[in-house]
Write a protein that holds these residues in place. Structure first.
Motif, PDB file in Angstrom:
ATOM      1  N   PRO A 196      -1.196 -28.799  -1.913  1.00 36.80           N
ATOM      2  CA  PRO A 196       0.212 -28.400  -2.118  1.00 36.80           C
ATOM      3  C   PRO A 196       1.152 -29.580  -1.884  1.00 36.80           C
ATOM      4  CG  PRO A 196      -0.549 -27.658   0.026  1.00 36.80           C
ATOM      5  CD  PRO A 196      -1.712 -28.378  -0.608  1.00 36.80           C
ATOM      6  N   VAL A 197       1.962 -29.899  -2.875  1.00 35.17           N
ATOM      7  CA  VAL A 197       2.949 -30.975  -2.744  1.00 35.17           C
ATOM      8  C   VAL A 197       4.302 -30.447  -3.206  1.00 35.17           C
ATOM      9  CG1 VAL A 197       1.276 -32.846  -3.043  1.00 35.17           C
ATOM     10  CG2 VAL A 197       2.413 -31.868  -5.043  1.00 35.17           C
ATOM     11  N   SER A 198       5.335 -31.192  -2.861  1.00 32.72           N
ATOM     12  CA  SER A 198       6.688 -30.788  -3.239  1.00 32.72           C
ATOM     13  C   SER A 198       6.835 -30.792  -4.757  1.00 32.72           C
ATOM     14  CB  SER A 198       7.710 -31.734  -2.610  1.00 32.72           C
ATOM     15  OG  SER A 198       9.007 -31.468  -3.099  1.00 32.72           O
ATOM     16  N   VAL A 241       9.198 -22.762  -7.256  1.00 35.51           N
ATOM     17  CA  VAL A 241      10.451 -23.522  -7.218  1.00 35.51           C
ATOM     18  C   VAL A 241      10.342 -24.685  -6.244  1.00 35.51           C
ATOM     19  CG1 VAL A 241      12.917 -23.407  -6.690  1.00 35.51           C
ATOM     20  CG2 VAL A 241      11.792 -21.485  -7.865  1.00 35.51           C
ATOM     21  N   ASP A 242       9.661 -24.479  -5.111  1.00 34.51           N
ATOM     22  CA  ASP A 242       9.631 -25.484  -4.051  1.00 34.51           C
ATOM     23  C   ASP A 242       8.380 -26.355  -4.058  1.00 34.51           C
ATOM     24  OD1 ASP A 242      12.069 -24.530  -3.100  1.00 34.51           O
ATOM     25  OD2 ASP A 242      11.068 -22.966  -1.914  1.00 34.51           O
ATOM     26  N   GLN A 243       7.281 -25.867  -4.576  1.00 37.61           N
ATOM     27  CA  GLN A 243       6.054 -26.644  -4.485  1.00 37.61           C
ATOM     28  C   GLN A 243       5.136 -26.387  -5.678  1.00 37.61           C
ATOM     29  OE1 GLN A 243       4.063 -25.161  -0.894  1.00 37.61           O
ATOM     30  NE2 GLN A 243       2.613 -24.041  -2.188  1.00 37.61           N
ATOM     31  N   MET A 244       4.132 -27.253  -5.791  1.00 44.52           N
ATOM     32  CA  MET A 244       3.093 -27.073  -6.796  1.00 44.52           C
ATOM     33  C   MET A 244       1.740 -27.378  -6.158  1.00 44.52           C
ATOM     34  SD  MET A 244       3.944 -30.418  -9.149  1.00 44.52           S
ATOM     35  CE  MET A 244       4.266 -32.022  -8.405  1.00 44.52           C
ATOM     36  N   THR A 280       3.037 -29.905   1.475  1.00 42.56           N
ATOM     37  CA  THR A 280       3.821 -28.776   1.955  1.00 42.56           C
ATOM     38  C   THR A 280       2.896 -27.727   2.552  1.00 42.56           C
ATOM     39  OG1 THR A 280       3.708 -27.652  -0.196  1.00 42.56           O
ATOM     40  CG2 THR A 280       5.538 -29.170   0.185  1.00 42.56           C
ATOM     41  N   THR A 281       3.450 -26.792   3.314  1.00 41.04           N
ATOM     42  CA  THR A 281       2.642 -25.757   3.948  1.00 41.04           C
ATOM     43  C   THR A 281       3.072 -24.411   3.446  1.00 41.04           C
ATOM     44  OG1 THR A 281       4.171 -25.681   5.815  1.00 41.04           O
ATOM     45  CG2 THR A 281       2.276 -27.150   5.997  1.00 41.04           C
TER      46      THR A 281
END
Length: 281
Positions: A196-198, A241-244, A280-281
């Motif tokens: 997971p990244v931004s 919206v926040d991460q992929m 990201t978490t």
């Protein structure tokens, strides 16, 4: 006791009584021999993998191991039944006269033994279809159980499957109650890592980093023996919206997907941190 009765008893002991003792001793010796032969065969199969992990074995070896257990169980059952009939005959019971009562008793017991028959039939198909064998890591859905039974197969007979989970607990599953089997170590396994990244991160650069991690992992002398080919980057698996989430997969030896997955996650985290890209978490 009269002299005639004593003589008849002595003659019976010398003939039928001695034969009964010999039959029982013969059954015990045969049982020991069959068990010894089975253990010798299974030890020979296991000796081929003594230098490595017991989980990493061929499907043929797993099948032979399970087949040795099942054949021994079936042969001993048949021998015990035949010896029991011979002992009854020498005790004066008319074995042929027991056929009709046995049929009635069998029909009565059939209603209560349906589960046993179901277990044996299910075990027969498990063995012949090679769904799993000794040393496989499996996840089994059991009828009426909320949780799935998961562990390494330690024994397979026509009636039950014995597993040992990661906590060392032994789980016994009747074959007739198995609804679904997930074999985690058949032929090959796959380690899937979702990174997971931004959503604002440079996806091209992230893919390059993951590809470099896979290449270095495949060149690592410690990891390469566990990998069947170089880990690949599948691309974006999920997007919000926040991460992929970017998925990375690696084909591994049977049962080694967990070890490889843990190692790849550590390497990916370290590589992203060096590039200033945070997960990201």
């Amino acid at each position: 006791m009269s002299l005639a009765t004593t003589s008849e008893t002595t003659n019976w002991l010398r003939s039928n009584g001695l034969e009964i003792v010999l039959l029982i001793l013969g059954a015990m010796l045969f049982s020991r021999f069959a068990t010894f032969l089975r253990d010798r065969i299974t030890r020979k199969i296991d000796a081929e993998f003594r230098g490595g992990d017991a989980l990493v074995r061929t499907e043929a070896a797993k099948h032979r191991h399970a087949l040795a257990q099942v054949v021994t169980w079936v042969v001993l059952t048949i021998v015990y039944v035949l010896i029991g009939m011979e002992v009854l005959r020498r005790l004066g019971f008319a074995v042929t006269g027991l056929v009709a009562p046995a049929a009635v008793l069998g029909a009565a017991l059939g209603f209560g033994a349906q589960r046993i028959v179901q277990d044996i039939l299910a075990g027969f198909f498990l063995i012949t279809e090679r769904q799993y064998g000794f040393g496989d890591v499996v996840r089994i859905a059991v009828t009426g159980a909320a949780e799935m039974a998961e562990g390494t197969v330690e024994d397979v007979t026509l009636r039950i499957t014995t597993l040992r989970n990661s906590d060392g607990e032994v789980i016994t599953v009747p074959n007739g109650q198995i609804v679904k089997v997930t074999n985690l170590s058949k032929d090959w396994a796959r380690a899937a890592i979702d990174v997971p990244v931004s959503a604002s991160a440079d996806i091209t650069r992230v893919n390059e980093i993951l590809h470099e991690v896979g290449t270095r992992a495949y060149e690592d002398p410690r990891l390469k023996p566990l990998l069947l080919d170089e880990p690949t980057v599948m691309g974006v698996e999920d997007l919000t919206v926040d991460q992929m989430n970017i998925r990375m997969v690696a084909r591994t030896l049977p049962g080694k997907q967990f070890e490889v997955g843990r190692e790849l996650r550590v390497r990916v985290a370290a590589a992203l941190r060096r590039e200033g890209i945070s997960e990201t978490t």
